[in-house]
Motif scaffolding. Structure first.
Motif: not given
Length: 326
Positions: A34-37, A42-43, A54-56, A190-191
């Motif tokens: 979750t840190f870089p989510a 956005r990317a 991309v489904n993240y 999560g964050n």
């Protein structure tokens, strides 16, 4: 039915089938940290404009590694490099590389505490439960309500790894890991879950990615190894990440970096891809990962609360992506 009509129908069905196959090849599924989510989402939104979706799913580093090892995703994401024992279970081979950096803030919600400064010992004592009130920090009054992660988390690993570096007492009593037995506090998933609890709880303090510090949530200035009190931001995170040296698997950490400008709790976050067995999706996976490492994505990192990759770390990540094959 005439031959021509049959041919048209079969041709249409074949085209639809080919279109579906192409669509499947241009859609990827990933899960993990979750840190870089916010950065990833956005990317990947920008990437979608080029035809690759991309489904993240931000389910936490622990769950992301488990799904990657099980082979149920096209890639995993983690804030703690994959362990050798876990990598050994992946018959398709592991390609691991950093995608962005970040700082882990000690974040709080206390309206009558405008500029909290914490020594490393104070930070440890808060999460040990030794410091129980804001009065002890000389920043407001009332009880301190500690918030921590409830799920398996690379953010927790990086945070507790730094607390272990700050304090032999923490290392012996609690230690470091994606999950630990917290001496005090309540959990959030999560964050975003931790941020939600802090935002809704006056007098609370916890830890989360700097990207989630907003609204009622403020970040404390934390004393670094050089004795300076620094806030988590691009400059202090970049100074800290410059101390990290990566190994042959592109894993690396420095839980209490040197340097007067370094923020003490700074970390990289990693993508886990398969070296082989990707089939027709191999080129799509490479395209998506190269996009994360491109200026189009990295230039947005600072505005989102992250530290963009530069120099040798960025070059090593790009080289690793080239190892993702069919």
């Amino acid at each position: 039915m005439t031959f021509v009509k049959k041919a048209l129908i079969f041709g249409t069905l074949a085209a639809l089938g080919a279109g579906a196959a192409a669509s499947a090849q241009s859609t990827l599924n990933g899960a993990g940290a979750t840190f870089p989510a916010p950065f990833y989402l956005r990317a990947f939104d920008g990437l979608a404009k080029t035809g690759t979706r991309v489904n993240y799913q931000a389910v936490g580093s622990g769950a992301g590694v488990r799904q990657f090892v099980a082979g149920t995703v096209d890639f995993g994401a983690t804030d703690e490099p994959i362990k050798a024992a876990e990598a050994a279970k992946v018959s398709r081979g592991v390609v691991q590389f950093p995608t962005v950096g970040g700082t882990i803030a000690i974040a709080y919600n206390k309206p009558d505490c405008a500029n909290l400064k914490l020594t490393q010992k104070q930070a440890v004592d808060i999460f040990l439960g030794t410091i129980k009130t804001w009065d002890q920090l000389k920043c407001g009054k009332g009880p301190i309500k500690v918030v921590h992660r409830s799920d398996g988390s690379g953010t927790t690993f990086a945070f507790t790894n730094s607390l272990s570096a700050f304090s032999p007492t923490w290392k012996s009593k609690v230690g470091e890991g994606k999950t630990v037995k917290w001496p005090v506090g309540i959990g959030g998933k999560g964050n975003e879950g931790v941020a939600g609890v802090i935002s809704n709880t006056s007098g609370s303090i916890g830890y989360l990615n700097q990207a989630f510090v907003r609204g009622k949530i403020k970040a404390a200035a934390l004393q670094n190894k050089a004795g300076k009190f620094v806030l988590p931001n691009l400059a202090s995170g970049a100074a800290a990440l410059n101390n990290i040296r990566l190994d042959s698997n592109l894993a690396g950490e420095d839980p209490n970096p040197a340097g007067v400008a370094s923020y003490p709790i700074s970390t990289l976050t990693w993508i886990l891809a398969y070296q082989k067995g990707n089939g027709a999706k191999a080129a799509t996976i490479q395209r998506a990962m190269n996009y994360l490492l491109s200026p189009a994505a990295q230039d947005q990192a600072d505005n989102l609360g992250y530290v963009p990759l530069k120099g040798n770390i960025l070059a090593a990540s790009r080289k690793a992506v080239a190892r993702i094959g069919k």
